[in-house]
Design a protein around this motif. Sequence first.
Motif, PDB file in Angstrom:
ATOM      1  N   LEU A 209      48.745  31.494  32.050  1.00 23.92           N
ATOM      2  CA  LEU A 209      47.434  31.247  32.648  1.00 23.92           C
ATOM      3  C   LEU A 209      46.357  32.038  31.923  1.00 23.92           C
ATOM      4  O   LEU A 209      45.244  31.548  31.711  1.00 23.92           O
ATOM      5  N   ALA A 210      46.672  33.266  31.521  1.00 22.59           N
ATOM      6  CA  ALA A 210      45.704  34.076  30.777  1.00 22.59           C
ATOM      7  C   ALA A 210      45.327  33.390  29.464  1.00 22.59           C
ATOM      8  O   ALA A 210      44.139  33.316  29.108  1.00 22.59           O
ATOM      9  N   ASP A 211      46.327  32.870  28.746  1.00 19.96           N
ATOM     10  CA  ASP A 211      46.050  32.177  27.483  1.00 19.96           C
ATOM     11  C   ASP A 211      45.174  30.948  27.703  1.00 19.96           C
ATOM     12  O   ASP A 211      44.277  30.657  26.906  1.00 19.96           O
ATOM     13  N   VAL A 212      45.442  30.216  28.789  1.00 18.57           N
ATOM     14  CA  VAL A 212      44.681  29.000  29.065  1.00 18.57           C
ATOM     15  C   VAL A 212      43.258  29.329  29.492  1.00 18.57           C
ATOM     16  O   VAL A 212      42.299  28.671  29.063  1.00 18.57           O
ATOM     17  N   LEU A 213      43.096  30.345  30.332  1.00 13.29           N
ATOM     18  CA  LEU A 213      41.757  30.738  30.772  1.00 13.29           C
ATOM     19  C   LEU A 213      40.854  31.076  29.589  1.00 13.29           C
ATOM     20  O   LEU A 213      39.655  30.771  29.605  1.00 13.29           O
ATOM     21  N   GLU A 214      41.414  31.713  28.578  1.00 15.16           N
ATOM     22  CA  GLU A 214      40.621  32.091  27.404  1.00 15.16           C
ATOM     23  C   GLU A 214      40.060  30.874  26.679  1.00 15.16           C
ATOM     24  O   GLU A 214      39.077  30.994  25.938  1.00 15.16           O
ATOM     25  N   GLU A 215      40.660  29.700  26.901  1.00 12.55           N
ATOM     26  CA  GLU A 215      40.224  28.485  26.209  1.00 12.55           C
ATOM     27  C   GLU A 215      39.356  27.589  27.078  1.00 12.55           C
ATOM     28  O   GLU A 215      38.896  26.547  26.615  1.00 12.55           O
ATOM     29  N   LEU A 216      39.134  27.963  28.342  1.00 11.37           N
ATOM     30  CA  LEU A 216      38.373  27.122  29.268  1.00 11.37           C
ATOM     31  C   LEU A 216      36.891  27.470  29.260  1.00 11.37           C
ATOM     32  O   LEU A 216      36.515  28.610  28.976  1.00 11.37           O
ATOM     33  N   PRO A 217      36.032  26.502  29.621  1.00 15.64           N
ATOM     34  CA  PRO A 217      34.621  26.814  29.806  1.00 15.64           C
ATOM     35  C   PRO A 217      34.433  27.839  30.922  1.00 15.64           C
ATOM     36  O   PRO A 217      35.285  27.979  31.814  1.00 15.64           O
ATOM     37  N   GLU A 218      33.311  28.524  30.878  1.00 18.79           N
ATOM     38  CA  GLU A 218      33.050  29.625  31.813  1.00 18.79           C
ATOM     39  C   GLU A 218      33.131  29.189  33.276  1.00 18.79           C
ATOM     40  O   GLU A 218      33.710  29.885  34.114  1.00 18.79           O
ATOM     41  N   ASP A 219      32.572  28.023  33.597  1.00 23.60           N
ATOM     42  CA  ASP A 219      32.577  27.556  34.991  1.00 23.60           C
ATOM     43  C   ASP A 219      34.000  27.357  35.500  1.00 23.60           C
ATOM     44  O   ASP A 219      34.318  27.693  36.657  1.00 23.60           O
ATOM     45  N   ASP A 220      34.862  26.785  34.651  1.00 27.76           N
ATOM     46  CA  ASP A 220      36.258  26.582  35.052  1.00 27.76           C
ATOM     47  C   ASP A 220      36.972  27.925  35.236  1.00 27.76           C
ATOM     48  O   ASP A 220      37.786  28.095  36.154  1.00 27.76           O
ATOM     49  N   GLN A 221      36.690  28.878  34.357  1.00 29.59           N
ATOM     50  CA  GLN A 221      37.297  30.205  34.478  1.00 29.59           C
ATOM     51  C   GLN A 221      36.970  30.828  35.826  1.00 29.59           C
ATOM     52  O   GLN A 221      37.857  31.341  36.533  1.00 29.59           O
ATOM     53  N   ILE A 222      35.702  30.806  36.172  1.00 29.15           N
ATOM     54  CA  ILE A 222      35.260  31.432  37.426  1.00 29.15           C
ATOM     55  C   ILE A 222      35.871  30.721  38.622  1.00 29.15           C
ATOM     56  O   ILE A 222      36.317  31.352  39.589  1.00 29.15           O
ATOM     57  N   GLU A 223      35.917  29.387  38.560  1.00 31.72           N
ATOM     58  CA  GLU A 223      36.474  28.610  39.670  1.00 31.72           C
ATOM     59  C   GLU A 223      37.946  28.946  39.889  1.00 31.72           C
ATOM     60  O   GLU A 223      38.386  29.198  41.023  1.00 31.72           O
ATOM     61  N   ILE A 224      38.724  28.959  38.800  1.00 33.08           N
ATOM     62  CA  ILE A 224      40.161  29.220  38.911  1.00 33.08           C
ATOM     63  C   ILE A 224      40.409  30.644  39.388  1.00 33.08           C
ATOM     64  O   ILE A 224      41.230  30.882  40.280  1.00 33.08           O
ATOM     65  N   LEU A 225      39.716  31.598  38.797  1.00 31.80           N
ATOM     66  CA  LEU A 225      39.920  32.997  39.180  1.00 31.80           C
ATOM     67  C   LEU A 225      39.593  33.203  40.650  1.00 31.80           C
ATOM     68  O   LEU A 225      40.282  33.950  41.357  1.00 31.80           O
ATOM     69  N   GLY A 226      38.556  32.521  41.132  1.00 34.70           N
ATOM     70  CA  GLY A 226      38.146  32.679  42.523  1.00 34.70           C
ATOM     71  C   GLY A 226      39.137  32.124  43.519  1.00 34.70           C
ATOM     72  O   GLY A 226      39.113  32.500  44.693  1.00 34.70           O
ATOM     73  N   ALA A 233      44.773  37.697  40.521  1.00 34.11           N
ATOM     74  CA  ALA A 233      43.634  37.591  39.606  1.00 34.11           C
ATOM     75  C   ALA A 233      43.542  38.820  38.708  1.00 34.11           C
ATOM     76  O   ALA A 233      43.283  38.713  37.499  1.00 34.11           O
ATOM     77  N   ALA A 234      43.786  40.005  39.277  1.00 36.26           N
ATOM     78  CA  ALA A 234      43.766  41.238  38.483  1.00 36.26           C
ATOM     79  C   ALA A 234      44.885  41.223  37.450  1.00 36.26           C
ATOM     80  O   ALA A 234      44.689  41.648  36.302  1.00 36.26           O
ATOM     81  N   ASP A 235      46.067  40.736  37.816  1.00 34.73           N
ATOM     82  CA  ASP A 235      47.187  40.644  36.868  1.00 34.73           C
ATOM     83  C   ASP A 235      46.842  39.728  35.701  1.00 34.73           C
ATOM     84  O   ASP A 235      47.150  40.031  34.544  1.00 34.73           O
ATOM     85  N   VAL A 236      46.216  38.596  36.000  1.00 35.87           N
ATOM     86  CA  VAL A 236      45.868  37.634  34.959  1.00 35.87           C
ATOM     87  C   VAL A 236      44.805  38.224  34.030  1.00 35.87           C
ATOM     88  O   VAL A 236      44.875  38.066  32.806  1.00 35.87           O
ATOM     89  N   LEU A 237      43.833  38.916  34.586  1.00 37.85           N
ATOM     90  CA  LEU A 237      42.811  39.558  33.758  1.00 37.85           C
ATOM     91  C   LEU A 237      43.437  40.592  32.819  1.00 37.85           C
ATOM     92  O   LEU A 237      43.048  40.714  31.659  1.00 37.85           O
ATOM     93  N   GLU A 238      44.433  41.331  33.308  1.00 39.50           N
ATOM     94  CA  GLU A 238      45.124  42.308  32.468  1.00 39.50           C
ATOM     95  C   GLU A 238      45.867  41.631  31.324  1.00 39.50           C
ATOM     96  O   GLU A 238      46.004  42.203  30.237  1.00 39.50           O
ATOM     97  N   ALA A 239      46.357  40.412  31.564  1.00 38.86           N
ATOM     98  CA  ALA A 239      47.114  39.695  30.540  1.00 38.86           C
ATOM     99  C   ALA A 239      46.215  39.031  29.502  1.00 38.86           C
ATOM    100  O   ALA A 239      46.690  38.657  28.421  1.00 38.86           O
ATOM    101  N   MET A 264      43.181  46.717  38.941  1.00 38.63           N
ATOM    102  CA  MET A 264      43.798  46.706  37.624  1.00 38.63           C
ATOM    103  C   MET A 264      44.377  48.068  37.270  1.00 38.63           C
ATOM    104  O   MET A 264      44.030  49.078  37.886  1.00 38.63           O
ATOM    105  N   GLN A 265      45.271  48.093  36.283  1.00 40.66           N
ATOM    106  CA  GLN A 265      45.787  49.364  35.782  1.00 40.66           C
ATOM    107  C   GLN A 265      44.614  50.184  35.248  1.00 40.66           C
ATOM    108  O   GLN A 265      43.693  49.640  34.622  1.00 40.66           O
ATOM    109  N   PRO A 266      44.593  51.498  35.478  1.00 40.02           N
ATOM    110  CA  PRO A 266      43.441  52.317  35.071  1.00 40.02           C
ATOM    111  C   PRO A 266      43.054  52.164  33.606  1.00 40.02           C
ATOM    112  O   PRO A 266      41.864  52.079  33.279  1.00 40.02           O
ATOM    113  N   GLY A 267      44.040  52.105  32.716  1.00 41.29           N
ATOM    114  CA  GLY A 267      43.727  51.969  31.296  1.00 41.29           C
ATOM    115  C   GLY A 267      43.053  50.653  30.985  1.00 41.29           C
ATOM    116  O   GLY A 267      42.084  50.595  30.200  1.00 41.29           O
TER     117      GLY A 267
END
Length: 432
Positions: A209-226, A233-239, A264-267
């Motif tokens: 999902l992280a790989d796919v999100l990087e290729e999606l338009p911004e509106d789709d990214q926000i919709e899916i993450l929401g 969502a935090a796990d996917v952002l870390e990936a 998310m992880q502190p680092g």
Amino acid sequence: MAAGAPRIFVSHLAGVPVFDPNGDQVGRVRDLVVMLRVGKRPPRVLGLVVELSTRRRIFLPMTRISGIESGQVISTGVMNVRRFEQRPTERLVFGELLDRRVTLVETGEEATVLDMSVQQLPARRDWEIDRVFVRKGRKGSAFRRVKGETMTVDWSGVSGFSLEEHGQGAENLLATFEQLRPADLANVLHHLSPKRRAEVAAALDDDRLADVLEELPEDDQIEILGKLQEERAADVLEAMDPDDAADLLSELPEEDKERLLSLMQPGDAADMRRLMSYEEHTAGGLMTTEPIVLRPDATVADALARVRNPDLSPALAAQVYVCRPPDETPTGKYLGTAHFQRLLRDPPYTLVSSLLDDDLQPLSPDASLPVIAGFFATYDMVAAPVVDEAGSLLGAVTVDDVLDHMLPDDWRETEFHLEESPEGDKGAGHAS
């Protein structure tokens, strides 16, 4: 399967200790998580369920495992200690697949699954269940054990596991598009209805999902993450690549952004905050904080081992950056860049510090998009180091990030496919 790749029976993994790279035990294997696929294709092994010393059970992706050998599992680094929750498209090997009744395809006889073997695919970090160990005959009861012939067959030699070809569930859609590149799967998701898009996104594993999100338009990214649970969502952002994750976070309301950062992880959260502190169209805003960083005493062999990491993009794998410690950005003093082609021309024992291209000026974090594009065009580079006034390496900008920000906002829709050829054949889809 790769010639000579070890085959491991899952029964040998039950209760096996899991160690971190330093040799400290972090837990024990309690189950394997797999995803069934359409037809006779073997299931993909997604990861392990690991029980920590606190009795909490967590998920360890196969991409975070560097070795399974001699009765132990070695992880690559920091684990996500959130409690494991099984998703609809996932199956547990010990909990759901062993002791299951199946049918032998060749003879039509019934059999009971006693064990399964897993094997790593060639030149990849993916694992599959490839064989099934079964006992023929009717299943016995607690008071009457039925003896029968035991045998090992290929996964395709039994029926009773795989997904059916029909149906409209997210499982079947995922299986159909499993071989697509992230950019092509993103195009598929973009044209689905919001409901179906959310179902498929929820069924994808975090890395995919992280790989796919990087290729999606911004509106789709926000919709899916929401539509994801906040911890997921935090796990996917870390990936995601840090620069892409920071871009996505910066588009969220301040309250949502801070809540996700706190999960998310502190680092990883620190990297996100650092990237978001720069202007969007500058080297600091475009860079990734995870280039290959080596110390001056590293050898060519060390550098090539790092370059072989299959999780690296081709652009990031094109060069390594040599710095004084620490090894992670922001580093100590940046000394120079060693290009992949130069590494191939020297003996493995050569120090990378003797191969540096130290005449090439690095980018400053405030360099504008036209300056960065001019740098790549002038020097024929695919990645460039970003260094602050103190001489510390902050990260690296790759050519794909520059192109993403130079193309029109709607390029993914208007330019995704090549124009139709005069003969009427469609061109190949865009590949990342």
